[in-house]
Design a protein around this motif. Structure first.
Motif, PDB file in Angstrom:
ATOM      1  N   LEU A  42      -2.123   9.063  -6.125  1.00 37.82           N
ATOM      2  CA  LEU A  42      -2.223  10.521  -6.252  1.00 37.82           C
ATOM      3  C   LEU A  42      -3.053  11.131  -5.137  1.00 37.82           C
ATOM      4  CD1 LEU A  42      -1.821  13.063  -8.215  1.00 37.82           C
ATOM      5  CD2 LEU A  42      -4.173  12.589  -8.926  1.00 37.82           C
ATOM      6  N   TYR A  43      -2.495  12.155  -4.479  1.00 41.03           N
ATOM      7  CA  TYR A  43      -3.294  13.036  -3.637  1.00 41.03           C
ATOM      8  C   TYR A  43      -3.664  14.234  -4.496  1.00 41.03           C
ATOM      9  CZ  TYR A  43      -2.508  10.868   0.952  1.00 41.03           C
ATOM     10  OH  TYR A  43      -2.521  10.028   2.036  1.00 41.03           O
ATOM     11  N   VAL A  44      -4.937  14.606  -4.483  1.00 44.81           N
ATOM     12  CA  VAL A  44      -5.364  15.760  -5.256  1.00 44.81           C
ATOM     13  C   VAL A  44      -5.117  17.013  -4.424  1.00 44.81           C
ATOM     14  CG1 VAL A  44      -7.332  16.884  -6.362  1.00 44.81           C
ATOM     15  CG2 VAL A  44      -7.018  14.417  -6.577  1.00 44.81           C
ATOM     16  N   ALA A  90       3.513   3.558  -5.129  1.00 42.34           N
ATOM     17  CA  ALA A  90       4.332   4.707  -4.717  1.00 42.34           C
ATOM     18  C   ALA A  90       3.408   5.837  -4.280  1.00 42.34           C
ATOM     19  CB  ALA A  90       5.181   5.159  -5.901  1.00 42.34           C
ATOM     20  N   SER A  91       3.573   6.275  -3.039  1.00 38.34           N
ATOM     21  CA  SER A  91       2.732   7.363  -2.517  1.00 38.34           C
ATOM     22  C   SER A  91       3.170   8.710  -3.078  1.00 38.34           C
ATOM     23  CB  SER A  91       2.848   7.384  -0.989  1.00 38.34           C
ATOM     24  OG  SER A  91       2.422   8.629  -0.494  1.00 38.34           O
ATOM     25  N   SER A  92       2.196   9.586  -3.322  1.00 37.17           N
ATOM     26  CA  SER A  92       2.512  10.988  -3.639  1.00 37.17           C
ATOM     27  C   SER A  92       3.417  11.577  -2.566  1.00 37.17           C
ATOM     28  CB  SER A  92       1.234  11.842  -3.592  1.00 37.17           C
ATOM     29  OG  SER A  92       0.494  11.763  -4.741  1.00 37.17           O
ATOM     30  N   VAL A 133      -8.868  -4.527  -1.420  1.00 39.63           N
ATOM     31  CA  VAL A 133      -9.189  -4.113  -0.052  1.00 39.63           C
ATOM     32  C   VAL A 133      -7.893  -3.917   0.739  1.00 39.63           C
ATOM     33  CG1 VAL A 133      -9.413  -6.458   0.903  1.00 39.63           C
ATOM     34  CG2 VAL A 133     -10.757  -4.624   1.890  1.00 39.63           C
ATOM     35  N   ASP A 134      -7.901  -2.961   1.648  1.00 44.39           N
ATOM     36  CA  ASP A 134      -6.784  -2.865   2.600  1.00 44.39           C
ATOM     37  C   ASP A 134      -7.296  -2.413   3.950  1.00 44.39           C
ATOM     38  OD1 ASP A 134      -6.786  -0.035   2.891  1.00 44.39           O
ATOM     39  OD2 ASP A 134      -5.065   0.268   1.571  1.00 44.39           O
ATOM     40  N   SER A 135      -6.375  -2.278   4.868  1.00 42.81           N
ATOM     41  CA  SER A 135      -6.629  -1.853   6.256  1.00 42.81           C
ATOM     42  C   SER A 135      -6.865  -3.057   7.162  1.00 42.81           C
ATOM     43  CB  SER A 135      -7.803  -0.879   6.377  1.00 42.81           C
ATOM     44  OG  SER A 135      -7.567   0.261   5.576  1.00 42.81           O
ATOM     45  N   GLY A 136      -5.791  -3.496   7.806  1.00 42.64           N
ATOM     46  CA  GLY A 136      -5.898  -4.562   8.803  1.00 42.64           C
ATOM     47  C   GLY A 136      -5.315  -5.896   8.388  1.00 42.64           C
ATOM     48  N   VAL A 137      -4.730  -5.984   7.178  1.00 43.75           N
ATOM     49  CA  VAL A 137      -4.135  -7.272   6.769  1.00 43.75           C
ATOM     50  C   VAL A 137      -2.888  -7.534   7.620  1.00 43.75           C
ATOM     51  CG1 VAL A 137      -2.949  -8.490   4.884  1.00 43.75           C
ATOM     52  CG2 VAL A 137      -5.005  -7.132   4.401  1.00 43.75           C
ATOM     53  N   ALA A 186       0.844  -1.205   0.000  1.00 44.87           N
ATOM     54  CA  ALA A 186       0.000   0.000   0.000  1.00 44.87           C
ATOM     55  C   ALA A 186       0.878   1.255   0.000  1.00 44.87           C
ATOM     56  CB  ALA A 186      -0.891  -0.001   1.237  1.00 44.87           C
ATOM     57  N   PRO A 187       0.350   2.369  -0.525  1.00 48.47           N
ATOM     58  CA  PRO A 187       1.156   3.609  -0.505  1.00 48.47           C
ATOM     59  C   PRO A 187       1.300   4.151   0.912  1.00 48.47           C
ATOM     60  CG  PRO A 187      -1.100   4.061  -1.237  1.00 48.47           C
ATOM     61  CD  PRO A 187      -0.989   2.574  -1.122  1.00 48.47           C
ATOM     62  N   ILE A 188       2.532   4.432   1.283  1.00 50.74           N
ATOM     63  CA  ILE A 188       2.795   5.000   2.621  1.00 50.74           C
ATOM     64  C   ILE A 188       3.707   6.207   2.462  1.00 50.74           C
ATOM     65  CG2 ILE A 188       3.906   4.590   4.839  1.00 50.74           C
ATOM     66  CD1 ILE A 188       2.627   2.031   5.088  1.00 50.74           C
ATOM     67  N   VAL A 208      -9.771   4.185  -7.451  1.00 49.90           N
ATOM     68  CA  VAL A 208     -10.097   5.177  -6.423  1.00 49.90           C
ATOM     69  C   VAL A 208      -9.933   4.507  -5.069  1.00 49.90           C
ATOM     70  CG1 VAL A 208     -11.803   6.807  -5.557  1.00 49.90           C
ATOM     71  CG2 VAL A 208     -11.719   6.288  -8.001  1.00 49.90           C
ATOM     72  N   LYS A 209      -9.132   5.122  -4.226  1.00 52.53           N
ATOM     73  CA  LYS A 209      -8.799   4.508  -2.926  1.00 52.53           C
ATOM     74  C   LYS A 209      -9.528   5.217  -1.787  1.00 52.53           C
ATOM     75  CE  LYS A 209      -4.817   3.414   0.009  1.00 52.53           C
ATOM     76  NZ  LYS A 209      -4.690   4.439   1.039  1.00 52.53           N
ATOM     77  N   GLY A 210     -10.102   4.396  -0.894  1.00 50.10           N
ATOM     78  CA  GLY A 210     -10.736   4.969   0.290  1.00 50.10           C
ATOM     79  C   GLY A 210     -12.249   4.875   0.225  1.00 50.10           C
ATOM     80  N   VAL A 223      -6.185   7.130  -7.125  1.00 51.43           N
ATOM     81  CA  VAL A 223      -6.503   8.455  -6.577  1.00 51.43           C
ATOM     82  C   VAL A 223      -7.088   8.266  -5.180  1.00 51.43           C
ATOM     83  CG1 VAL A 223      -7.820  10.570  -6.931  1.00 51.43           C
ATOM     84  CG2 VAL A 223      -7.056   9.244  -8.898  1.00 51.43           C
ATOM     85  N   THR A 224      -6.490   8.889  -4.204  1.00 51.43           N
ATOM     86  CA  THR A 224      -6.973   8.722  -2.828  1.00 51.43           C
ATOM     87  C   THR A 224      -8.075   9.735  -2.534  1.00 51.43           C
ATOM     88  OG1 THR A 224      -4.902   7.781  -2.094  1.00 51.43           O
ATOM     89  CG2 THR A 224      -6.281   8.758  -0.394  1.00 51.43           C
ATOM     90  N   ALA A 225      -9.231   9.194  -2.100  1.00 47.98           N
ATOM     91  CA  ALA A 225     -10.417  10.042  -1.919  1.00 47.98           C
ATOM     92  C   ALA A 225     -10.721  10.321  -0.446  1.00 47.98           C
ATOM     93  CB  ALA A 225     -11.620   9.358  -2.556  1.00 47.98           C
ATOM     94  N   ALA A 270      -1.241  -4.493   1.632  1.00 45.43           N
ATOM     95  CA  ALA A 270      -0.777  -4.509   3.020  1.00 45.43           C
ATOM     96  C   ALA A 270       0.067  -3.260   3.216  1.00 45.43           C
ATOM     97  CB  ALA A 270       0.045  -5.761   3.272  1.00 45.43           C
ATOM     98  N   GLY A 271      -0.193  -2.519   4.250  1.00 52.19           N
ATOM     99  CA  GLY A 271       0.584  -1.312   4.530  1.00 52.19           C
ATOM    100  C   GLY A 271       1.574  -1.576   5.641  1.00 52.19           C
ATOM    101  N   ARG A 272       1.059  -1.498   6.873  1.00 50.46           N
ATOM    102  CA  ARG A 272       1.978  -1.639   8.001  1.00 50.46           C
ATOM    103  C   ARG A 272       2.652  -3.003   8.049  1.00 50.46           C
ATOM    104  NH1 ARG A 272      -2.538   0.890   9.972  1.00 50.46           N
ATOM    105  NH2 ARG A 272      -2.341   2.991  10.871  1.00 50.46           N
ATOM    106  N   ALA A 273       1.971  -4.067   7.576  1.00 48.62           N
ATOM    107  CA  ALA A 273       2.558  -5.414   7.705  1.00 48.62           C
ATOM    108  C   ALA A 273       3.979  -5.448   7.138  1.00 48.62           C
ATOM    109  CB  ALA A 273       1.668  -6.435   7.005  1.00 48.62           C
TER     110      ALA A 273
END
Ligand SMILES: Cc1cc2nc3c(=O)[nH]c(=O)nc-3n(C[C@H](O)[C@H](O)[C@H](O)COP(=O)(O)O)c2cc1C
Length: 386
Positions: free
Chosen positions: A135-137, A112-114, A309-313, A83-85, A254-256, A161-163, A332-335
């Motif tokens: 992308l962050y708008v 790759a996170s903005s 899906v993400d958040s909590g894997v 996940a983008p961090i 679209v993320k979120g 695109v993160t919403a 997976a982000g934090r994992a």
């Protein structure tokens, strides 16, 4: 190789998290580990995964396990990506490049996170075809267009695109740690640096982490509010998304997304997929855990676009839970971040190894040798009324 860091003794992602906590100053650890306000969502995300039960079937030949998965027309060796961090090099130096290279090697996507601490161009090179761009708008359309054009030039094929950041999340740990822009050296920070000499030394050698894609724009920032204004805007609407859809020739995610009607609107607008996500519990504490939001979204989308899906894997089996409830793929982000924090490159490898071994084992235990064949029939049937 001799395992001086004791990574072989890490049995789970939670073990790596504990190792990372010991190695990293509190303000930097909390930056990644923390969630919004009461952190209810952060806790519930992984608890809700655990509550999804799958019922094994036996006497199925599981001597060959296939973990490959296809999403957005790309074939990957495992059904999840990174996940983008943003600002991850503050957690451990060189974390961005370490993870981008790992994803390439393992043939999984790296997002790759903005707001990464490494430029999108360097990350595209390191991920070498496996990179997606998040992308962050920005409140300034020129900033947004600048990033989109750079992502295009760097040959990213997927833009996410993160919403879910109409306002920055309120993270109580960061406030208590007095994280500020510009970064201030307080007596507490000095103590934390002294207590974590390896981190301090490595960070000194690699240079102060920043938000690389906006480095020039942020030079003038004197407050966190300045940084936020450059990165995000409360004015981001469906019309802006439509413009981005028309502008971006590659695949658009679209993320979120948490509401089924928002998901349907994304499909109607021609998006290629959504990421059902609550930003790892970093935005709000009051929303639904993503694995609970997923079934209604999958039902509404009816296969018209990809669902990630993400958040909590935190476990390999979570990828099967997500698939059984209607997702095609997961992030997976934090994992993986905890892995880097626990032991740099070797720690990232260990995190990847843990997730993969757990995934293979879970597929065997479930009696489904092929990840793509996991579906709702693996969910435990409930007696009426339960
Ligand atoms: C420290 C941190 C920074 C993040 N930065 C971004 C970001 O820049 N862009 C974005 O879309 N999501 C960002 N996220 C959210 C992640 O992409 C992802 O949704 C989340 O980490 C998933 O939850 P998990 O950590 O439980 O796997 C960030 C998450 C963390 C923990």
């Amino acid at each position: 190789m001799v395992d001086l860091m004791g990574l072989d003794r890490a049995a789970s992602i939670d073990d790596l998290r504990r190792m990372a906590r010991r190695r990293i100053p509190r303000f930097a650890f909390d930056l990644v580990d923390g969630g919004a306000e009461s952190e209810r969502n952060l806790r519930r995300n992984s608890e809700a995964f655990e509550e999804v039960t799958l019922t094994p079937r036996y006497m199925v030949d599981v001597s060959k396990i296939d973990t490959r998965a296809t999403v957005l027309g790309q074939n990957f060796d495992a059904p999840f990506g990174m996940a983008p961090i943003g600002m991850l090099n503050a957690f451990w130096p060189d974390a961005d490049l370490t993870l981008a290279r790992l994803c390439k090697r393992e043939n999984i996507p790296y997002v790759a996170s903005s707001a990464a601490s490494t430029t999108l161009e360097e990350l595209a090179e390191a991920a070498d075809g496996n990179g997606w761009f998040q992308l962050y708008v920005s409140g300034d359309p020129k900033v947004t267009e600048g990033l989109v054009a750079r992502a295009e030039a760097a040959d990213y094929k997927v833009m996410m695109v993160t919403a879910d950041v109409p306002a920055a999340g309120k993270r109580d740990r960061d406030i208590r740690n007095q994280l500020a822009v510009p970064f201030r050296i307080t007596p507490e920070v000095l103590l934390q640096l002294a207590l974590h000499p390896r981190w301090s030394l490595e960070t000194l050698c690699h240079g102060k982490p920043n938000i690389a894609n906006y480095a020039d724009l942020l030079k003038a920032a004197t407050s966190y509010a300045d940084v936020q204004k450059t990165l995000i805007t409360p004015g981001f609407t469906w019309e802006d998304l439509q413009r981005l859809r028309d502008r971006w020739k590659g695949r658009l995610l679209v993320k979120g997304i948490l509401h089924p009607q928002d998901a349907v609107q994304c499909a109607d607008m021609g998006c290629d997929g959504i990421v059902v996500s609550n930003h790892g519990g970093r935005q709000v504490a009051f929303g639904p855990p993503t694995i609970e939001a997923l079934p209604a979204i999958a039902e509404a989308v009816q296969g018209r676009m990809a669902i990630i899906v993400d958040s909590g894997v935190r476990r390999g089996v979570d990828l099967l839970r997500a698939k059984a409830l209607g997702a095609d793929f997961a992030l997976a982000g934090r994992a993986l971040a905890y892995g880097v924090g626990a032991g740099g490159r070797a720690g990232a490898n260990r995190a990847m190894e843990i997730l993969k071994l757990e995934l293979v084992r879970a597929l065997g235990q479930l009696g489904v040798p092929d990840f793509e064949a996991v579906g709702p029939s693996q969910l435990t049937a409930r007696a009426p009324g339960f």
